[in-house]
Write a protein that holds these residues in place. Sequence first.
Motif, short mmCIF file in Angstrom:
data_model
loop_
_atom_site.label_atom_id
_atom_site.label_comp_id
_atom_site.label_asym_id
_atom_site.label_seq_id
_atom_site.Cartn_x
_atom_site.Cartn_y
_atom_site.Cartn_z
N VAL A 99 50.25 -7.53 22.98
CA VAL A 99 49.12 -8.07 23.74
C VAL A 99 49.62 -8.47 25.13
CG1 VAL A 99 49.48 -10.40 22.82
CG2 VAL A 99 47.25 -9.75 23.71
N LYS A 100 48.82 -8.17 26.14
CA LYS A 100 49.12 -8.56 27.51
C LYS A 100 47.84 -9.07 28.16
CE LYS A 100 52.82 -5.13 28.21
NZ LYS A 100 53.27 -3.98 29.04
N LEU A 101 47.99 -10.02 29.07
CA LEU A 101 46.83 -10.52 29.78
C LEU A 101 46.26 -9.43 30.68
CD1 LEU A 101 47.95 -14.13 30.78
CD2 LEU A 101 46.62 -13.40 28.79
N GLY A 102 44.92 -9.29 30.68
CA GLY A 102 44.28 -8.21 31.40
C GLY A 102 43.28 -8.67 32.43
N PHE A 103 43.48 -9.86 33.00
CA PHE A 103 42.59 -10.35 34.05
C PHE A 103 43.44 -10.96 35.16
CE2 PHE A 103 43.42 -13.93 31.33
CZ PHE A 103 43.54 -15.01 32.19
N GLU A 104 42.88 -10.98 36.35
CA GLU A 104 43.57 -11.60 37.48
C GLU A 104 43.20 -13.08 37.56
OE1 GLU A 104 45.83 -10.05 39.35
OE2 GLU A 104 45.53 -8.32 38.02
N THR A 111 32.26 -26.32 42.65
CA THR A 111 30.81 -26.16 42.71
C THR A 111 30.21 -26.76 41.45
OG1 THR A 111 30.64 -24.05 41.52
CG2 THR A 111 31.21 -23.94 43.86
N ASP A 112 28.88 -26.74 41.38
CA ASP A 112 28.19 -27.21 40.18
C ASP A 112 27.89 -26.07 39.22
OD1 ASP A 112 27.96 -30.01 40.18
OD2 ASP A 112 26.47 -29.93 41.77
N GLY A 113 28.68 -25.01 39.27
CA GLY A 113 28.55 -23.92 38.32
C GLY A 113 29.89 -23.56 37.73
N CYS A 114 29.87 -22.88 36.58
CA CYS A 114 31.10 -22.39 35.96
C CYS A 114 31.53 -21.08 36.62
CB CYS A 114 30.89 -22.16 34.47
SG CYS A 114 30.44 -23.65 33.54
N VAL A 115 32.82 -20.81 36.62
CA VAL A 115 33.35 -19.59 37.22
C VAL A 115 34.17 -18.85 36.18
CG1 VAL A 115 34.73 -18.62 39.09
CG2 VAL A 115 33.46 -20.75 39.46
N VAL A 116 33.91 -17.54 36.03
CA VAL A 116 34.63 -16.68 35.09
C VAL A 116 35.12 -15.46 35.85
CG1 VAL A 116 33.41 -17.47 33.04
CG2 VAL A 116 32.45 -15.60 34.39
N PRO A 117 36.08 -14.71 35.31
CA PRO A 117 36.59 -13.53 36.01
C PRO A 117 35.52 -12.45 36.17
CG PRO A 117 38.11 -14.23 34.28
CD PRO A 117 36.84 -15.00 34.08
N PRO A 118 35.69 -11.54 37.11
CA PRO A 118 34.75 -10.42 37.26
C PRO A 118 34.65 -9.63 35.95
CG PRO A 118 36.24 -10.53 39.14
CD PRO A 118 36.76 -11.52 38.13
N GLY A 119 33.44 -9.23 35.61
CA GLY A 119 33.23 -8.49 34.38
C GLY A 119 32.97 -9.35 33.17
N VAL A 702 29.64 -20.19 26.05
CA VAL A 702 30.15 -18.99 25.38
C VAL A 702 30.49 -17.95 26.44
CG1 VAL A 702 29.76 -17.27 23.60
CG2 VAL A 702 28.58 -19.47 23.46
N ILE A 703 31.72 -17.48 26.43
CA ILE A 703 32.19 -16.48 27.39
C ILE A 703 32.40 -15.16 26.68
CG2 ILE A 703 34.00 -15.91 29.05
CD1 ILE A 703 34.55 -18.92 29.28
N GLN A 704 31.89 -14.08 27.28
CA GLN A 704 32.05 -12.74 26.73
C GLN A 704 32.31 -11.76 27.88
OE1 GLN A 704 28.92 -12.09 23.34
NE2 GLN A 704 28.01 -13.52 24.79
N ARG A 705 32.89 -10.63 27.55
CA ARG A 705 32.99 -9.56 28.53
C ARG A 705 31.68 -8.79 28.56
NH1 ARG A 705 38.83 -6.57 28.47
NH2 ARG A 705 37.46 -4.86 29.12
N ALA A 706 31.27 -8.36 29.73
CA ALA A 706 30.02 -7.62 29.84
C ALA A 706 30.07 -6.31 29.07
CB ALA A 706 29.70 -7.36 31.32
N ASP A 707 31.27 -5.76 28.91
CA ASP A 707 31.40 -4.50 28.17
C ASP A 707 31.60 -4.71 26.68
OD1 ASP A 707 34.03 -5.37 28.00
OD2 ASP A 707 34.85 -3.80 29.30
N GLY A 708 31.60 -5.97 26.22
CA GLY A 708 31.72 -6.28 24.80
C GLY A 708 33.12 -6.20 24.23
N LYS A 709 34.12 -5.95 25.05
CA LYS A 709 35.50 -5.82 24.56
C LYS A 709 36.14 -7.21 24.40
CE LYS A 709 36.24 -1.22 26.54
NZ LYS A 709 37.05 -0.40 27.48
N PRO A 710 37.33 -7.26 23.76
CA PRO A 710 38.00 -8.55 23.54
C PRO A 710 38.31 -9.29 24.84
CG PRO A 710 38.92 -6.89 22.10
CD PRO A 710 38.01 -6.16 23.05
#
Length: 713
Positions: A99-104, A111-119, A702-710
């Motif tokens: 397993v390797k990390l796959g996000f930058e 801000t008053d909002g949550c921030v998640v990686p692109p995608g 709840v955080i998910q990838r838009a493409d449904g992957k892990p």
Amino acid sequence: MSATPHNSALALLITMSKHISDKTVRNVSQNTPFSEILEKSLSRRAVMRGGLAAALATMTSFGLAGCDSNSTGGNSTDNGGGEKPNPGPGPDPEPPTSVKLGFESLPTSMTDGCVVPPGYIAHVLAPWGTPINDNALPWDKNGNNSSNDLLNSMGMHHDGMHFFPLEGSSTEGLLAVNHEYIDSTALHPNGPTLINGKRPAEEVRKEINAHGVAIIHIRRSNGRWDIVQNSRYNRRFTSATAMKLAGPIGGTDWVKTPFSPNGTQVRGTNNNCGNGTTPWGTYITAEENWAACFVNTGNRPAHQQRVGVSAGPTGRYKWETAAQDPSEVLGEFARFNVTETGASATDDWRNEVNGFGYLVEIDPYDPSSIATKRTSMGRFAHEGCAYSKPEAGKPLAFYSGDDSRFEYVYRFVSDANWDPKDAQRTDRLAVGAKYLDKGTLYVARFNEDGSGEWLALTGTTPGKDGGTLSDKFKTLEEILINTRGAADFVGATPMDRPEWTATHPSNGDIYLTLTNNTSRNASTGTNAANPRLNNVNGHVIRWHDEPGSNKFKWDIFVFGSDSGADAETNRSGLTDLNQLASPDGLGFDSRGILWIQTDNGIDGGRKNNVARATNDQMLAVIPGALADSSGTGPAINANNQSDLRRFFVGPNEAEITGFSMTPDHTSLFLNIQHPVNWPAYDTHDATVASMDTVRPRSSTVVIQRADGKPIAV
């Protein structure tokens, strides 16, 4: 929001910094502080190595739970009528090979909002006040919900949590959520009320019902998770729910009250902060800063002083002042005043407080089960509970921090040896009794050479100044009631607010967050040579128990720091992309990824530069094994930490806490606690920052990838 004029004095008392924490230093034992040990260790260490630097190595086969589990959903398709009687978590999925990390790493955010990686997408699930059945009216943004509404809704200030799959599903399961404390001015439309020195019973009931734990049945449909309303699994545990007292203290004179003359039950669980689970599928909720809810205006015994029971004139929330209300039932409110007034323990509420301060086991799969307090695991300000990597034929160990300045780290070891068949049993609380009611409680002493020792809190253990523990506390139950005092006596190492623990799923290393300690100074045992004097940033420590002994090896995994600090402070070489302070929540997923959450907006947050650069956050890293520190001192990392990455940033002033994942790693659950202007009205999108002023609500995200992957890979 502000209180009405007649509430102003009470508002000053109750409206605190968002997170309830015990800022008073109650440990006066003068045991050698961890900071002094670390100072000596650093001076001995010519070469810094290990820690996070080892995380840069390529990961090999873990033999861990992976991403290939069935995600087709469980058996339930309605409000609970289709579930099997004991569905259980289901079988473990097949392990991945690497397993390797796959996000930058994310940039900082305020801000008053949550921030998640692109995608990635993030949506709001079950904010406080959300009904879990039809006995509650919908949440009212003007604050007009009743105590009965709150009894049947999500409580306030979500904290530790865990996802329990139904039949191994990754689209349906039970979410256990802690509700740590209440914000009185947010809970009541006009602020808390105090009339002629008394709180109204209805307001107090609302506050009591907003504490505790929620078990909710949730299901994913069309990519979004929601509560299954009226499911038989949905239930609340509050500060008034009857619970069993098990283990050495249960049934003794220490816990006999008018409510439970035989000492086998107590009402309620308070200030539920961190959490844990068991190998047999139950939930453990930790009672943290519960003591100040009680008041003793008479002679407080030593064990009450040591844990922080209020000396008066009132308790934290003034719950005891509602005792004169005609609607009160059997000391419903009077029990929070533990002043000795009667001829015996069953004539007053002196022992009520002795029923609090424990790890509480809950079977989420059995709605008829009774929550059980496991007293053998110690009584203090518990912050989470992680179990050791189970090995057939060997005892289980459970690790817990005591979240206050200069307090200790504890380990409970079961008398019973682990039988893997117990993981499949459906009488889960009976399994809990087997492993959690009989065993030995230990407290940690950290040595300057990178070694450590678990000191047994039993009668024969010698004290640091001579004698044995039985000279001070005559029985096991007396030792457990006085857990902090017993740890003082044997010479445990005072730490910098020990919080969450987590176990590496492959190598069994134990990780612990030490959030901060702004009270560290020369008078408490530190000195100017200690580069972490006035520890506003905190750090993460880890250790590995040596097989067959009470010895362990330890090192520092990461030092919190801002990126612009000098090398003496920023020993882990953190950059703008991973600077952190006040590490708090902690958890491994089954792939071996470590998730670190911060609580930097509170307490020391405004005293460090990280809080000025970014909101609280969650970071991820893949740790290597604990470095061999035998004979040379602990491994202290000081080099490249580029593989520690910022995955999530929360809204303004909110703590990020609680962590869990579905078995297939496609949905990640975390909690946003005490935001100031979030979530935005009329949207489920957690990333939206409201342009208007909203009534803030703690919530699960709840955080998910838009493409449904892990997630994360």
